[in-house]
Design an enzyme around this catalytic site. Structure first.
Site, PDB file in Angstrom:
ATOM      1  N   PRO A 104     -56.987-101.143  28.635  1.00 52.03           N
ATOM      2  CA  PRO A 104     -56.738-102.022  27.499  1.00 52.03           C
ATOM      3  C   PRO A 104     -55.269-102.342  27.293  1.00 52.03           C
ATOM      4  CG  PRO A 104     -57.383 -99.839  26.755  1.00 52.03           C
ATOM      5  CD  PRO A 104     -57.590 -99.879  28.239  1.00 52.03           C
ATOM      6  N   ASN A 105     -55.056-103.591  26.934  1.00 52.78           N
ATOM      7  CA  ASN A 105     -53.754-104.160  26.573  1.00 52.78           C
ATOM      8  C   ASN A 105     -52.836-104.397  27.759  1.00 52.78           C
ATOM      9  OD1 ASN A 105     -54.352-104.232  23.748  1.00 52.78           O
ATOM     10  ND2 ASN A 105     -54.057-102.017  23.745  1.00 52.78           N
ATOM     11  N   ARG A 113     -46.062-107.785  25.535  1.00 50.76           N
ATOM     12  CA  ARG A 113     -46.166-106.672  24.595  1.00 50.76           C
ATOM     13  C   ARG A 113     -45.069-105.648  24.850  1.00 50.76           C
ATOM     14  NH1 ARG A 113     -49.754-101.662  25.363  1.00 50.76           N
ATOM     15  NH2 ARG A 113     -49.524-100.618  23.371  1.00 50.76           N
ATOM     16  N   TYR A 135     -42.575-101.601  28.340  1.00 48.94           N
ATOM     17  CA  TYR A 135     -43.420-101.921  29.496  1.00 48.94           C
ATOM     18  C   TYR A 135     -42.794-102.933  30.463  1.00 48.94           C
ATOM     19  CZ  TYR A 135     -46.807 -99.571  26.552  1.00 48.94           C
ATOM     20  OH  TYR A 135     -47.443 -98.652  25.765  1.00 48.94           O
ATOM     21  N   ASN A 193     -54.427 -96.941  35.571  1.00 50.59           N
ATOM     22  CA  ASN A 193     -53.664 -96.854  34.340  1.00 50.59           C
ATOM     23  C   ASN A 193     -54.672 -97.198  33.247  1.00 50.59           C
ATOM     24  OD1 ASN A 193     -52.103 -97.161  32.065  1.00 50.59           O
ATOM     25  ND2 ASN A 193     -50.488 -98.324  33.086  1.00 50.59           N
ATOM     26  N   ALA A 232     -54.514 -96.754  26.630  1.00 50.86           N
ATOM     27  CA  ALA A 232     -54.839 -95.870  25.519  1.00 50.86           C
ATOM     28  C   ALA A 232     -56.062 -95.001  25.795  1.00 50.86           C
ATOM     29  CB  ALA A 232     -55.050 -96.684  24.246  1.00 50.86           C
ATOM     30  N   HIS A 252     -55.896 -91.173  26.597  1.00 50.25           N
ATOM     31  CA  HIS A 252     -55.755 -90.154  25.570  1.00 50.25           C
ATOM     32  C   HIS A 252     -57.018 -89.966  24.728  1.00 50.25           C
ATOM     33  CE1 HIS A 252     -51.717 -91.048  26.823  1.00 50.25           C
ATOM     34  NE2 HIS A 252     -51.849 -92.272  26.366  1.00 50.25           N
ATOM     35  N   ASP A 271     -65.243 -88.333  32.893  1.00 48.10           N
ATOM     36  CA  ASP A 271     -66.495 -87.983  33.554  1.00 48.10           C
ATOM     37  C   ASP A 271     -66.815 -88.947  34.695  1.00 48.10           C
ATOM     38  OD1 ASP A 271     -66.718 -85.859  31.824  1.00 48.10           O
ATOM     39  OD2 ASP A 271     -68.349 -86.739  30.626  1.00 48.10           O
ATOM     40  N   GLU A 325     -53.586 -91.149  38.679  1.00 44.51           N
ATOM     41  CA  GLU A 325     -53.340 -91.681  37.335  1.00 44.51           C
ATOM     42  C   GLU A 325     -51.891 -92.168  37.280  1.00 44.51           C
ATOM     43  OE1 GLU A 325     -52.977 -89.847  32.799  1.00 44.51           O
ATOM     44  OE2 GLU A 325     -53.816 -88.611  34.397  1.00 44.51           O
ATOM     45  N   HIS A 374     -48.828 -94.405  34.817  1.00 43.07           N
ATOM     46  CA  HIS A 374     -48.390 -94.970  33.540  1.00 43.07           C
ATOM     47  C   HIS A 374     -47.036 -95.622  33.767  1.00 43.07           C
ATOM     48  CE1 HIS A 374     -51.598 -92.920  31.448  1.00 43.07           C
ATOM     49  NE2 HIS A 374     -51.305 -91.859  32.187  1.00 43.07           N
ATOM     50  N   LEU A 375     -46.849 -96.801  33.218  1.00 42.57           N
ATOM     51  CA  LEU A 375     -45.579 -97.499  33.362  1.00 42.57           C
ATOM     52  C   LEU A 375     -44.447 -96.737  32.673  1.00 42.57           C
ATOM     53  CD1 LEU A 375     -46.982-101.059  32.683  1.00 42.57           C
ATOM     54  CD2 LEU A 375     -45.999-100.279  34.852  1.00 42.57           C
ATOM     55  N   SER A 376     -44.718 -96.247  31.472  1.00 46.17           N
ATOM     56  CA  SER A 376     -43.697 -95.513  30.715  1.00 46.17           C
ATOM     57  C   SER A 376     -43.888 -94.015  30.911  1.00 46.17           C
ATOM     58  CB  SER A 376     -43.799 -95.866  29.228  1.00 46.17           C
ATOM     59  OG  SER A 376     -45.015 -95.383  28.686  1.00 46.17           O
ATOM     60  N   ARG A 423     -42.791 -90.142  24.651  1.00 44.15           N
ATOM     61  CA  ARG A 423     -43.271 -91.015  23.580  1.00 44.15           C
ATOM     62  C   ARG A 423     -43.974 -90.204  22.493  1.00 44.15           C
ATOM     63  NH1 ARG A 423     -46.054 -96.069  25.890  1.00 44.15           N
ATOM     64  NH2 ARG A 423     -45.720 -96.690  23.735  1.00 44.15           N
ATOM     65  N   ARG A 452     -49.699 -89.229  22.896  1.00 44.68           N
ATOM     66  CA  ARG A 452     -49.736 -89.727  24.279  1.00 44.68           C
ATOM     67  C   ARG A 452     -49.500 -88.609  25.303  1.00 44.68           C
ATOM     68  NH1 ARG A 452     -49.743 -95.342  23.936  1.00 44.68           N
ATOM     69  NH2 ARG A 452     -48.731 -96.161  22.072  1.00 44.68           N
TER      70      ARG A 452
END
Length: 147
Positions: A12-13, A20, A25, A76, A79, A82, A89, A100, A102-104, A109, A113
């Site tokens: 998402p996002n 954003r 990001y 990625n 949200a 978390h 699963d 896995e 993550h950009l940041s 943060r 997170r």
């Protein structure tokens, strides 16, 4: 020998990349990120199928598909990282090597997170390197497949 393939999933996002919170990001669009992943996979002798969804169930379905159709996953989950036991699963059930990303740096943060439901079922986690984290994830999958 068939060419190996990686499924690159964005949650998402991430369709809002470049718009954003560019201070977190960056200014790169999702289309640009997808091209970086396709190029990184090609450099590793693999192919990449890049997908994004804001819907948890769609991501779960794609992860299930990876069990038979892909040699690895780079995800990625945004949200959902978390919050989603369902994605955790699904990754576990897919039995497909998963990285896995993550950009940041999620550990620099907000405290919510810092916990990931995905990390325990992933081969590894890469965070804080922007788009290069995806490249590192694809390279890691390719090296693991060669070993």
């Amino acid at each position: 020998m068939a060419r190996k393939s990686v499924l690159v999933l964005n949650g998402p996002n991430l369709n809002m990349l470049g718009l954003r919170q560019p201070e977190i990001y960056g200014t790169m669009s999702l289309k640009d990120l997808d091209q970086i992943c396709v190029d990184a996979a090609k450099d590793a002798g693999w192919t990449a199928d890049c997908r994004q969804s804001n819907m948890e169930g769609e991501l779960v379905g794609w992860i299930h598909e990876a069990r038979t159709d892909f040699d690895g996953i780079v995800i990625n989950a945004g949200a959902y990282t978390h919050t989603s036991v369902a994605l955790r699963d699904a990754i576990s059930a897919a039995e497909t090597p998963t990285i896995e990303v993550h950009l940041s740096n999620i550990h620099k943060r907000e405290s919510f997170r810092h916990h990931s439901y995905l990390t325990p079922v992933a081969v590894g986690m890469i965070c804080g390197f922007g788009a290069h984290g995806y490249v590192l994830g694809i390279q890691a999958l390719a090296r693991m497949a060669d070993e």
